[in-house]
Design an enzyme around this catalytic site. Structure first.
Site, PDB file in Angstrom:
ATOM      1  CG  HIS A 122       6.900  -6.515  -1.895  1.00 29.93           C
ATOM      2  ND1 HIS A 122       7.766  -5.827  -1.074  1.00 29.93           N
ATOM      3  CD2 HIS A 122       6.699  -5.710  -2.967  1.00 29.93           C
ATOM      4  CE1 HIS A 122       8.064  -4.660  -1.630  1.00 29.93           C
ATOM      5  NE2 HIS A 122       7.433  -4.567  -2.779  1.00 29.93           N
ATOM      6  CG  HIS A 180       1.072 -10.236   3.498  1.00 29.92           C
ATOM      7  ND1 HIS A 180       0.078 -10.371   2.553  1.00 29.92           N
ATOM      8  CD2 HIS A 180       0.445 -10.277   4.709  1.00 29.92           C
ATOM      9  CE1 HIS A 180      -1.101 -10.481   3.155  1.00 29.92           C
ATOM     10  NE2 HIS A 180      -0.893 -10.438   4.455  1.00 29.92           N
ATOM     11  CG  HIS A 235      -0.934 -14.299   7.274  1.00 29.36           C
ATOM     12  ND1 HIS A 235      -1.889 -14.786   6.415  1.00 29.36           N
ATOM     13  CD2 HIS A 235      -1.099 -12.946   7.279  1.00 29.36           C
ATOM     14  CE1 HIS A 235      -2.601 -13.789   5.921  1.00 29.36           C
ATOM     15  NE2 HIS A 235      -2.136 -12.652   6.432  1.00 29.36           N
ATOM     16  CD  GLU A 236       1.418 -10.277   8.801  1.00 32.07           C
ATOM     17  OE1 GLU A 236       1.637  -9.527   7.821  1.00 32.07           O
ATOM     18  OE2 GLU A 236       0.274 -10.471   9.244  1.00 32.07           O
TER      19      GLU A 236
END
Length: 234
Positions: A111, A107, A103-104
């Protein structure tokens, strides 16, 4: 002035409802994570190893995976391009840990691809922090000194920036989870049955953001009911 029934403020029920929603969501994510943290992934990859592989498979080589203290304090920091994994994720090979790490990574991929909601959220952060810090002081000063409702309404406006941040966060988090599930399946880090478990963990985590947004909206509604339009009544 705000209307009360004797000494009792009925709008406080909105705060209570928001708090209860947040507590339920928090309990849900903790229980779900605890359950699936006992399921070791068949690949045997830890959260950190899975993150490294996902980032490389996405063509991302300038993001550093780091270990941070705490439980479920995982986050991606776009300012210094670090993917920070908590004690319960970094060295764990559970399907829950791998899911959170992925999940991270979602991100980080957002980006890299300049995902619009993430960019908007980043731009809102300073305003949201400023607004949440000054909202109540402005409202209190407006109530003490009067001013035709200007300071009170300004405080409500500032608080609305914090609510806006919560709302913009929702698509960012849901999209990161969707990316995580897709890439875990594509890379074969998790099998289909394991992906089902990971989806439950990420869904429970997403509900905490929904709960926070709901609580913020209820608090804003309370402020509007109590103080909104004071300059029309004073």
């Amino acid at each position: 002035m705000p209307y009360y029934y004797g000494w009792f403020d009925p709008t406080y029920f909105l705060v209570i409802i928001g708090a209860v929603i947040c507590m339920i969501a928090s309990a849900r994510v903790n229980s779900t994570y605890n359950k699936y943290s006992r399921y070791r992934s068949m690949s045997g990859m830890t959260g950190a190893q899975a993150a490294e592989r996902i980032l490389r498979s996405a063509g991302i080589y300038d993001v550093t995976v780091r270990h941070v203290s705490g439980r479920l304090t995982d986050h991606y920091d776009p300012r210094n391009k670090t993917l920070n994994l908590s004690d319960s994720v970094y060295g764990s090979a559970s399907v829950a840990a791998v899911g959170v790490a992925a999940h991270e990574c979602g991100h980080a991929i957002q980006h890299q691809k300049n995902y619009a909601p993430l960019t908007i959220r980043g731009a809102i952060v300073p305003v949201a922090n400023f607004g949440s810090m000054l909202a109540w002081p402005l409202i209190i000063l407006g109530l003490i000194f009067g001013s035709g409702g200007f300071l009170v309404n300004l405080g409500i406006l500032f608080f609305s920036f914090a609510v806006l941040f919560q709302l913009v966060t929702l698509p960012v988090e849901f999209n990161a989870s969707r990316r995580a599930v897709n890439i875990l399946g594509e890379t074969g880090i998790l099998g289909q049955e394991e992906l089902g478990c990971t989806k439950k963990v990420l869904k429970a985590a997403a509900l905490t953001y929904v709960a926070s947004a709901a609580a913020a909206i209820l608090q804003l509604l309370r402020l509007i009911l109590l103080f909104g339009g004071r300059n029309n009544r004073d």
